[in-house]
Motif scaffolding. Structure first.
Motif, PDB file in Angstrom:
ATOM      1  N   TYR A  77       0.810  -1.215   0.000  1.00 37.96           N
ATOM      2  CA  TYR A  77       0.000   0.000   0.000  1.00 37.96           C
ATOM      3  C   TYR A  77       0.846   1.269   0.000  1.00 37.96           C
ATOM      4  N   ARG A  78       2.087   1.184   0.457  1.00 36.20           N
ATOM      5  CA  ARG A  78       3.008   2.319   0.263  1.00 36.20           C
ATOM      6  C   ARG A  78       3.250   2.523  -1.229  1.00 36.20           C
ATOM      7  N   ALA A  79       3.456   1.424  -1.943  1.00 39.20           N
ATOM      8  CA  ALA A  79       3.681   1.511  -3.385  1.00 39.20           C
ATOM      9  C   ALA A  79       2.427   1.989  -4.110  1.00 39.20           C
ATOM     10  N   ILE A  80       1.266   1.501  -3.684  1.00 38.27           N
ATOM     11  CA  ILE A  80       0.011   1.946  -4.296  1.00 38.27           C
ATOM     12  C   ILE A  80      -0.191   3.439  -4.089  1.00 38.27           C
ATOM     13  N   ASP A  81       0.122   3.925  -2.896  1.00 38.23           N
ATOM     14  CA  ASP A  81       0.007   5.363  -2.633  1.00 38.23           C
ATOM     15  C   ASP A  81       0.926   6.157  -3.560  1.00 38.23           C
ATOM     16  N   GLU A  82       2.132   5.648  -3.771  1.00 31.32           N
ATOM     17  CA  GLU A  82       3.075   6.327  -4.655  1.00 31.32           C
ATOM     18  C   GLU A  82       2.567   6.312  -6.095  1.00 31.32           C
ATOM     19  N   PHE A  83       1.868   5.281  -6.462  1.00 29.82           N
ATOM     20  CA  PHE A  83       1.305   5.170  -7.810  1.00 29.82           C
ATOM     21  C   PHE A  83       0.155   6.146  -8.027  1.00 29.82           C
ATOM     22  N   GLY A  84      -0.504   6.544  -6.947  1.00 31.99           N
ATOM     23  CA  GLY A  84      -1.625   7.475  -7.057  1.00 31.99           C
ATOM     24  C   GLY A  84      -2.798   7.128  -6.172  1.00 31.99           C
ATOM     25  N   GLY A  85      -2.647   6.062  -5.361  1.00 29.86           N
ATOM     26  CA  GLY A  85      -3.699   5.656  -4.446  1.00 29.86           C
ATOM     27  C   GLY A  85      -4.468   4.448  -4.950  1.00 29.86           C
ATOM     28  N   PRO A  86      -5.308   3.870  -4.086  1.00 30.84           N
ATOM     29  CA  PRO A  86      -6.043   2.657  -4.459  1.00 30.84           C
ATOM     30  C   PRO A  86      -6.889   2.802  -5.716  1.00 30.84           C
ATOM     31  N   LYS A  87      -7.565   3.916  -5.882  1.00 28.56           N
ATOM     32  CA  LYS A  87      -8.426   4.078  -7.061  1.00 28.56           C
ATOM     33  C   LYS A  87      -7.602   4.003  -8.343  1.00 28.56           C
ATOM     34  N   ALA A  88      -6.467   4.694  -8.356  1.00 27.76           N
ATOM     35  CA  ALA A  88      -5.597   4.672  -9.535  1.00 27.76           C
ATOM     36  C   ALA A  88      -4.941   3.301  -9.706  1.00 27.76           C
ATOM     37  N   GLY A  89      -4.436   2.732  -8.608  1.00 30.67           N
ATOM     38  CA  GLY A  89      -3.741   1.457  -8.696  1.00 30.67           C
ATOM     39  C   GLY A  89      -4.634   0.326  -9.145  1.00 30.67           C
ATOM     40  N   PHE A  90      -5.807   0.224  -8.530  1.00 25.48           N
ATOM     41  CA  PHE A  90      -6.699  -0.877  -8.855  1.00 25.48           C
ATOM     42  C   PHE A  90      -7.397  -0.695 -10.201  1.00 25.48           C
ATOM     43  N   SER A  91      -7.282   0.479 -10.777  1.00 30.69           N
ATOM     44  CA  SER A  91      -7.811   0.648 -12.134  1.00 30.69           C
ATOM     45  C   SER A  91      -6.912  -0.011 -13.166  1.00 30.69           C
ATOM     46  N   VAL A  92      -5.706  -0.389 -12.744  1.00 34.17           N
ATOM     47  CA  VAL A  92      -4.715  -0.978 -13.645  1.00 34.17           C
ATOM     48  C   VAL A  92      -4.379  -2.418 -13.271  1.00 34.17           C
ATOM     49  N   ILE A  93      -4.215  -2.685 -11.959  1.00 39.53           N
ATOM     50  CA  ILE A  93      -3.713  -3.980 -11.514  1.00 39.53           C
ATOM     51  C   ILE A  93      -4.713  -4.680 -10.593  1.00 39.53           C
ATOM     52  N   TYR A  94      -4.555  -5.995 -10.525  1.00 39.96           N
ATOM     53  CA  TYR A  94      -5.346  -6.807  -9.601  1.00 39.96           C
ATOM     54  C   TYR A  94      -4.397  -7.766  -8.902  1.00 39.96           C
ATOM     55  N   PHE A  95      -4.372  -7.706  -7.575  1.00 39.88           N
ATOM     56  CA  PHE A  95      -3.511  -8.597  -6.798  1.00 39.88           C
ATOM     57  C   PHE A  95      -4.203  -9.932  -6.559  1.00 39.88           C
ATOM     58  N   ASN A  96      -3.446 -10.978  -6.760  1.00 39.28           N
ATOM     59  CA  ASN A  96      -3.963 -12.324  -6.533  1.00 39.28           C
ATOM     60  C   ASN A  96      -2.799 -13.197  -6.082  1.00 39.28           C
ATOM     61  N   SER A  97      -3.038 -14.456  -5.910  1.00 37.82           N
ATOM     62  CA  SER A  97      -1.985 -15.405  -5.530  1.00 37.82           C
ATOM     63  C   SER A  97      -1.884 -16.494  -6.579  1.00 37.82           C
ATOM     64  N   MET A  98      -0.676 -17.035  -6.716  1.00 37.90           N
ATOM     65  CA  MET A  98      -0.490 -18.136  -7.647  1.00 37.90           C
ATOM     66  C   MET A  98      -1.408 -19.300  -7.255  1.00 37.90           C
ATOM     67  N   TRP A  99      -1.479 -19.589  -5.956  1.00 35.51           N
ATOM     68  CA  TRP A  99      -2.481 -20.522  -5.450  1.00 35.51           C
ATOM     69  C   TRP A  99      -3.308 -19.760  -4.431  1.00 35.51           C
ATOM     70  N   GLU A 100      -4.601 -19.675  -4.648  1.00 33.62           N
ATOM     71  CA  GLU A 100      -5.452 -18.754  -3.899  1.00 33.62           C
ATOM     72  C   GLU A 100      -5.933 -19.300  -2.561  1.00 33.62           C
ATOM     73  N   ILE A 101      -5.264 -20.315  -2.075  1.00 23.49           N
ATOM     74  CA  ILE A 101      -5.564 -20.879  -0.770  1.00 23.49           C
ATOM     75  C   ILE A 101      -4.388 -20.597   0.154  1.00 23.49           C
ATOM     76  N   GLY A 102      -4.689 -20.073   1.343  1.00 22.66           N
ATOM     77  CA  GLY A 102      -3.641 -19.788   2.310  1.00 22.66           C
ATOM     78  C   GLY A 102      -3.432 -20.953   3.257  1.00 22.66           C
ATOM     79  N   PHE A 103      -2.185 -21.143   3.683  1.00 23.87           N
ATOM     80  CA  PHE A 103      -1.854 -22.252   4.570  1.00 23.87           C
ATOM     81  C   PHE A 103      -1.034 -21.756   5.756  1.00 23.87           C
ATOM     82  N   THR A 104      -1.197 -22.462   6.871  1.00 23.22           N
ATOM     83  CA  THR A 104      -0.338 -22.224   8.030  1.00 23.22           C
ATOM     84  C   THR A 104       0.192 -23.567   8.526  1.00 23.22           C
ATOM     85  N   LYS A 105       1.338 -23.497   9.166  1.00 21.59           N
ATOM     86  CA  LYS A 105       1.934 -24.665   9.811  1.00 21.59           C
ATOM     87  C   LYS A 105       2.595 -24.165  11.092  1.00 21.59           C
TER      88      LYS A 105
END
Length: 264
Positions: free
Chosen positions: A134-162
């Motif tokens: 979110y520091r980087a997103i702010d530098e890009f112009g904020g969430p509205k500007a950032g999310f108009s271009v990019i979408y964050f996801n995971s290579m595998w969309e399931i989280g794990f803990t051990k």
């Protein structure tokens, strides 16, 4: 030197050339006028979760919770309520303080309110990786500007803990074996929903880079992959150069915009 050729393990200066803050991005719509946020939400609600996991690994499935579904739906409606395509930015798998709690990649409960303006009743700690993102997103112009271009996801969309800690799927041979067919099928489904196939960004210059490059060579998800150091690596081991890495992230996002704009 090309960005993806920089070795993240060395201590050399990572400052990048100055680039203009070019906001041009080809907003070519996907094949349907349905909002991309609606498509992503439908995709998420239909995700398959494996059941034959190693006994010592716990799975996080926040998207199965009705209140998380409502929260994610509000996020997608607010920031992805249009038909313009996005550039996919992929991490490893959701972390317990971020997407593993909120259902939104790199986003912890405090950030939902402070940065995204979304109300909720969740409690939780701040995610180290998310603070950098979110520091980087702010530098890009904020969430509205950032999310108009990019979408964050995971290579595998399931989280794990051990043992109460985040656990990466590629660190367990059985989990890695389970992961590949799921990743391939889910990636093929996700990319039907309005994402650029010309370029994507991988957040991880070690094992994740190796895994994603291998899969991309085999399945041709994207024409080109750009690789950035993982935000947690930066926050833990390169914090003295934080501003330089933020510049590098913004530079890479803008470079991806240029690549996505190029005609075939």
């Amino acid at each position: 030197k090309r960005l993806r050729d920089i070795d993240p393990s060395c201590d050399e200066d990572v400052a990048l050339p100055v680039v203009s803050k070019k906001e041009k991005f080809d907003t070519e719509t996907s094949s349907s006028d349905e909002h991309i946020g609606t498509k992503i939400f439908r995709y998420q609600m239909n995700l398959d979760f494996p059941t034959d996991l190693p006994s010592n690994v716990q799975v996080m499935t926040p998207l199965k919770e009705p209140h998380i579904q409502t929260l994610v739906g509000s996020f997608l409606e607010k920031f992805y309520g249009d038909s313009n395509r996005r550039i996919l930015v992929m991490g490893i798998n959701p972390g317990r303080n971020g997407g593993g709690t909120t259902g939104i990649s790199f986003t912890d409960p405090p950030t939902l309110t402070e940065k995204l303006g979304l109300s909720h009743n969740l409690t939780g700690k701040r995610e180290l990786s998310g603070q950098f993102i979110y520091r980087a997103i702010d530098e890009f112009g904020g969430p509205k500007a950032g999310f108009s271009v990019i979408y964050f996801n995971s290579m595998w969309e399931i989280g794990f803990t051990k043992d109460g800690k985040n656990y990466n799927f590629y660190d367990d041979p059985k989990l890695r074996e389970i992961a590949q067919p799921f990743i391939v099928s889910s990636m093929n489904e996700l990319l039907k929903n309005g994402f650029s196939r010309k370029v994507a960004i991988v957040l991880g210059s070690g094992k994740l880079k190796t895994e994603m490059l291998k899969l991309n060579r085999e399945y041709a998800f994207f024409e080109e992959l750009l690789v950035l150091e993982h935000p947690r690596f930066i926050m833990q081991y390169r914090r003295k150069k934080l501003e330089e890495y933020i510049d590098k992230y913004v530079f890479t996002w803008r470079r991806a915009m240029d690549l996505a704009d190029k005609k075939s």
